[in-house]
Design an enzyme around this catalytic site. Structure first.
Site, PDB file in Angstrom:
ATOM      1  N   TYR A  76      -0.689 -47.108  17.890  1.00  0.00           N
ATOM      2  CA  TYR A  76       0.574 -47.100  17.144  1.00  0.00           C
ATOM      3  C   TYR A  76       0.290 -47.165  15.647  1.00  0.00           C
ATOM      4  O   TYR A  76       0.949 -46.503  14.847  1.00  0.00           O
ATOM      5  CB  TYR A  76       1.474 -48.269  17.566  1.00  0.00           C
ATOM      6  CG  TYR A  76       2.849 -48.165  16.944  1.00  0.00           C
ATOM      7  CD1 TYR A  76       3.867 -47.456  17.600  1.00  0.00           C
ATOM      8  CD2 TYR A  76       3.125 -48.725  15.707  1.00  0.00           C
ATOM      9  CE1 TYR A  76       5.116 -47.310  17.029  1.00  0.00           C
ATOM     10  CE2 TYR A  76       4.383 -48.583  15.126  1.00  0.00           C
ATOM     11  CZ  TYR A  76       5.373 -47.878  15.789  1.00  0.00           C
ATOM     12  OH  TYR A  76       6.604 -47.741  15.224  1.00  0.00           O
ATOM     13  N   PHE A 128      15.458 -22.650  -0.247  1.00  0.00           N
ATOM     14  CA  PHE A 128      15.158 -22.512   1.176  1.00  0.00           C
ATOM     15  C   PHE A 128      16.205 -23.331   1.924  1.00  0.00           C
ATOM     16  O   PHE A 128      16.652 -24.372   1.447  1.00  0.00           O
ATOM     17  CB  PHE A 128      13.734 -22.950   1.544  1.00  0.00           C
ATOM     18  CG  PHE A 128      13.491 -22.723   3.005  1.00  0.00           C
ATOM     19  CD1 PHE A 128      13.347 -21.431   3.485  1.00  0.00           C
ATOM     20  CD2 PHE A 128      13.510 -23.762   3.917  1.00  0.00           C
ATOM     21  CE1 PHE A 128      13.212 -21.188   4.849  1.00  0.00           C
ATOM     22  CE2 PHE A 128      13.377 -23.517   5.287  1.00  0.00           C
ATOM     23  CZ  PHE A 128      13.224 -22.233   5.754  1.00  0.00           C
ATOM     24  N   THR A 129      16.575 -22.869   3.103  1.00  0.00           N
ATOM     25  CA  THR A 129      17.727 -23.430   3.827  1.00  0.00           C
ATOM     26  C   THR A 129      17.676 -24.956   3.964  1.00  0.00           C
ATOM     27  O   THR A 129      18.570 -25.656   3.479  1.00  0.00           O
ATOM     28  CB  THR A 129      17.810 -22.784   5.225  1.00  0.00           C
ATOM     29  OG1 THR A 129      16.544 -22.935   5.875  1.00  0.00           O
ATOM     30  CG2 THR A 129      18.144 -21.302   5.135  1.00  0.00           C
ATOM     31  N   ASP A 219       6.788 -27.145  -2.716  1.00  0.00           N
ATOM     32  CA  ASP A 219       6.937 -26.809  -1.302  1.00  0.00           C
ATOM     33  C   ASP A 219       5.716 -25.965  -0.949  1.00  0.00           C
ATOM     34  O   ASP A 219       5.661 -24.774  -1.253  1.00  0.00           O
ATOM     35  CB  ASP A 219       8.243 -26.056  -1.054  1.00  0.00           C
ATOM     36  CG  ASP A 219       8.427 -25.731   0.430  1.00  0.00           C
ATOM     37  OD1 ASP A 219       7.424 -25.720   1.165  1.00  0.00           O
ATOM     38  OD2 ASP A 219       9.566 -25.482   0.849  1.00  0.00           O
ATOM     39  N   LYS A 262       3.135 -23.815   9.428  1.00  0.00           N
ATOM     40  CA  LYS A 262       2.863 -22.453   8.936  1.00  0.00           C
ATOM     41  C   LYS A 262       1.378 -22.344   8.576  1.00  0.00           C
ATOM     42  O   LYS A 262       0.536 -22.235   9.451  1.00  0.00           O
ATOM     43  CB  LYS A 262       3.746 -22.146   7.719  1.00  0.00           C
ATOM     44  CG  LYS A 262       5.210 -21.851   8.050  1.00  0.00           C
ATOM     45  CD  LYS A 262       6.019 -23.068   8.268  1.00  0.00           C
ATOM     46  CE  LYS A 262       7.500 -22.789   8.257  1.00  0.00           C
ATOM     47  NZ  LYS A 262       8.262 -24.000   8.622  1.00  0.00           N
ATOM     48  N   ARG A 386      17.991 -12.945   7.360  1.00  0.00           N
ATOM     49  CA  ARG A 386      17.852 -13.749   6.147  1.00  0.00           C
ATOM     50  C   ARG A 386      18.769 -13.116   5.114  1.00  0.00           C
ATOM     51  O   ARG A 386      18.363 -12.361   4.255  1.00  0.00           O
ATOM     52  CB  ARG A 386      16.397 -13.750   5.640  1.00  0.00           C
ATOM     53  CG  ARG A 386      15.454 -14.528   6.530  1.00  0.00           C
ATOM     54  CD  ARG A 386      15.342 -16.007   6.213  1.00  0.00           C
ATOM     55  NE  ARG A 386      16.222 -16.883   6.929  1.00  0.00           N
ATOM     56  CZ  ARG A 386      15.900 -18.132   7.285  1.00  0.00           C
ATOM     57  NH1 ARG A 386      14.703 -18.611   7.063  1.00  0.00           N
ATOM     58  NH2 ARG A 386      16.776 -18.906   7.854  1.00  0.00           N
ATOM     59  N   PHE A 452      23.021 -20.316  10.681  1.00  0.00           N
ATOM     60  CA  PHE A 452      22.273 -19.195  11.264  1.00  0.00           C
ATOM     61  C   PHE A 452      21.596 -19.548  12.581  1.00  0.00           C
ATOM     62  O   PHE A 452      21.368 -18.688  13.420  1.00  0.00           O
ATOM     63  CB  PHE A 452      21.237 -18.663  10.268  1.00  0.00           C
ATOM     64  CG  PHE A 452      20.255 -19.702   9.799  1.00  0.00           C
ATOM     65  CD1 PHE A 452      20.584 -20.580   8.776  1.00  0.00           C
ATOM     66  CD2 PHE A 452      19.002 -19.799  10.384  1.00  0.00           C
ATOM     67  CE1 PHE A 452      19.678 -21.546   8.360  1.00  0.00           C
ATOM     68  CE2 PHE A 452      18.087 -20.760   9.968  1.00  0.00           C
ATOM     69  CZ  PHE A 452      18.431 -21.641   8.955  1.00  0.00           C
TER      70      PHE A 452
HETATM   71  N1  F0G Z   1      10.026 -24.904   3.345  1.00  0.00           N
HETATM   72  C1  F0G Z   1       9.790 -23.626   3.644  1.00  0.00           C
HETATM   73  C2  F0G Z   1       9.410 -22.668   2.578  1.00  0.00           C
HETATM   74  C3  F0G Z   1       9.916 -23.200   4.972  1.00  0.00           C
HETATM   75  O1  F0G Z   1       9.678 -21.925   5.269  1.00  0.00           O
HETATM   76  C4  F0G Z   1      10.298 -24.129   5.966  1.00  0.00           C
HETATM   77  C5  F0G Z   1      10.488 -23.711   7.347  1.00  0.00           C
HETATM   78  C6  F0G Z   1      10.525 -25.458   5.591  1.00  0.00           C
HETATM   79  C7  F0G Z   1      10.376 -25.806   4.270  1.00  0.00           C
HETATM   80  C8  F0G Z   1      10.960 -26.499   6.590  1.00  0.00           C
HETATM   81  O2  F0G Z   1       9.918 -26.863   7.404  1.00  0.00           O
HETATM   82  O3  F0G Z   1      10.639 -26.109   9.683  1.00  0.00           O
HETATM   83  O4  F0G Z   1       8.752 -27.698   9.372  1.00  0.00           O
HETATM   84  O5  F0G Z   1      11.061 -28.435   8.968  1.00  0.00           O
HETATM   85  N2  F0G Z   1      10.600 -22.524   7.665  1.00  0.00           N
HETATM   86  C9  F0G Z   1      10.711 -21.978   8.992  1.00  0.00           C
HETATM   87  C10 F0G Z   1      10.868 -20.504   8.894  1.00  0.00           C
HETATM   88  C11 F0G Z   1      11.719 -22.635   9.847  1.00  0.00           C
HETATM   89  O6  F0G Z   1      11.099 -19.885   9.947  1.00  0.00           O
HETATM   90  O7  F0G Z   1      10.752 -19.936   7.809  1.00  0.00           O
HETATM   91  P1  F0G Z   1      10.111 -27.295   8.939  1.00  0.00           P
END
Ligand code: F0G
Length: 461
Positions: A76, A128-129, A219, A262, A386, A452
């Site tokens: 843990y 970014f979303t 990021d 990624k 997108r 989305f």
């Molecule tokens: N920042 C970027 C540039 C991303 O592409 C993503 C995730 C995140 C933050 C968030 O990270 O998914 O680990 O919580 N991108 C994925 C995509 C979902 O399909 O582009 P996460």
């Protein structure tokens, strides 16, 4: 005279295990698509032939990473895998303090809560979303300060991820530096098509923000891919290794959020890394509330081990050359077929310009959503929207209407072959041939956040 024989890139690995995939018929796909409300996120993976929905968590781990999974120390507290990960993050990225999180958005949540106060402004090189949503939920407002070229799919500027310092300066003058907790700087700007930021721009950003006492938060989800473009395109970097370039990029920033799903070649994981002790202390306290103890942050010990190994593999020069090489191979095929794509070709996928592909479908009828559905129907290739659906709504309920209306063909790392790339390009070309007959969609269900992922659509008559 004969043409000189070129020296092609090839994958620096061989295949040891395969996963069988299902081929579906047109009528099966038609039914699956209708059941999924014309949203590729709602398809069952079983019904997908080639899955380009995302490069997130979909990469193939190496035998070394799998071996690392067996070395998981599932204590843990104080897992040895945490200390290994901490050592790798320090060595490769140079950040002092590490907080593991279950994935990128876990780190975004903690960081936004710590640094953002109500009414703050967060400038960034395109939204970014999840990142923007966490900034907004913490009471901040995101302001786009990416260069104008990034919003133009055809502009071939080599560093479309750059920050326009004049736009940033305008915000600083308008709101005052004290209202700007940090600049949200992404490497390989996802929503712009995987476009890199240059080292020169980063250096200028560092100089400017230092003068005004503003942090730069990185990021770093796809930092190695960004480093590859710097190595290939920027003067003075051709002889530097990807690892050296990555470390230099990070050195111009104060901290980072990372989705290790990624670049870092794992199926789950992420982290927050900072250089500032005070921020670290608060983050270490907060991670316990949202993710788990500060030495595991929602991950198993084995996940942290796979991540530590994956980070080292991600900055290997041969790896990144083949990874981006495959993306460029697909992009060039698309261009040969006349398919309109975002240029230059980005690091993690091909972004098809749906406004150009389907000029007869207005943005309110979701051209990119429509195109992603049509491509699935043709061949079982799953891509994602997108554009206006991903952009969502502003706090006042109005739709964001992004200039870029794209379909993303995201390439998982070390998963598909060149033959898969051929099938993808041919399928897209076939849809392009019948583009005039394609009709748009209407949204029939809209969730409140990140619509989305779960929205549903019906075909317009
Ligand atoms: N920042 C970027 C540039 C991303 O592409 C993503 C995730 C995140 C933050 C968030 O990270 O998914 O680990 O919580 N991108 C994925 C995509 C979902 O399909 O582009 P996460």
């Amino acid at each position: 005279m004969n043409k000189p024989i070129k020296r092609s890139w090839a994958e620096p690995y061989k295949i040891k295990m395969v996963e069988l995939i299902k081929m579906t018929s047109h009528s099966e796909r038609k039914k699956a698509l209708k059941d999924a409300g014309f949203n590729t996120f709602l398809l069952r993976s079983e019904d997908v032939y080639i899955d380009l929905l995302t490069d997130s968590g979909t990469s193939a781990m190496s035998d070394r990473q799998w071996a690392g999974m067996m070395l998981g120390d599932e204590a843990y507290a104080g897992s040895r895998n945490f200390y290994h990960l901490e050592e790798v993050v320090k060595d490769v990225y140079g950040y002092k303090y590490l907080i593991p999180t279950h994935q990128g958005r876990g780190a975004e949540n903690i960081l936004s809560k710590i640094l953002i106060k109500k009414g703050d402004i967060i400038p960034g090189n395109m939204y970014f979303t999840t990142t923007r949503l966490h900034q907004e939920l913490a009471g901040g407002k995101f302001e786009d300060v990416i260069i104008d070229e990034a919003h133009d799919a055809e502009n071939e500027f080599p560093f479309k991820g750059n920050i326009d310092l004049k736009k940033l300066d305008k915000l600083v003058k308008k709101y005052g530096a004290e209202k700007i907790p940090y600049v949200s700087m992404a490497t390989s700007v996802n929503m712009a098509g995987g476009q890199p930021i240059s080292m020169a721009n980063l250096k200028e950003l560092r100089k400017y923000t230092k003068k005004h006492g503003i942090r730069v938060i990185h990021d770093m989800t796809r930092v190695a891919e960004n480093a590859y473009f710097i190595q290939q395109r920027e003067k003075g970097y051709a002889d530097k290794s990807i690892k050296e370039i990555v470390t230099e990029i990070c050195s111009y920033t104060d901290g980072a959020t990372m989705s290790a799903k990624k670049d870092a070649l794992v199926n789950i994981g992420g982290f927050l890394a900072v250089n500032d002790w005070d921020v670290f202390e608060e983050a270490r306290n907060m991670v316990v509330v949202y993710e788990g103890l500060h030495t595991y942050g929602g991950l198993a010990g084995r996940d942290m081990e796979a991540m530590a190994i994956g980070i080292r593999e991600s900055v290997d020069d041969d790896h990144i050359k083949a990874r981006v090489g495959q993306v460029i191979y697909l992009g060039e095929k698309m261009i040969d077929y006349g398919v309109p794509i975002v240029k230059p070709i980005g690091g993690h996928g091909i972004f098809v310009d749906a406004k150009k592909f389907l000029p007869h479908i207005p943005q309110e009828s979701f051209p990119a959503q429509t195109l992603a559905a049509e491509i699935y129907l043709d061949s079982g290739v799953r891509t994602m929207e997108r554009g206006i659906v991903s952009a969502g709504r502003k706090a006042n309920g109005e739709n964001y209407c992004p200039k870029l209306e794209l379909v993303r063909f995201t390439i998982p790392r070390r998963v598909y072959t060149q033959a898969h790339m051929d099938v993808i390009a041919e399928s897209t070309a076939r849809v392009y041939e019948r583009r005039e007959k394609i009709k748009g969609l209407k949204m029939v269900y809209e969730p409140k956040y990140l619509r989305f992922f779960q929205a549903k659509f019906e075909q317009l008559k």
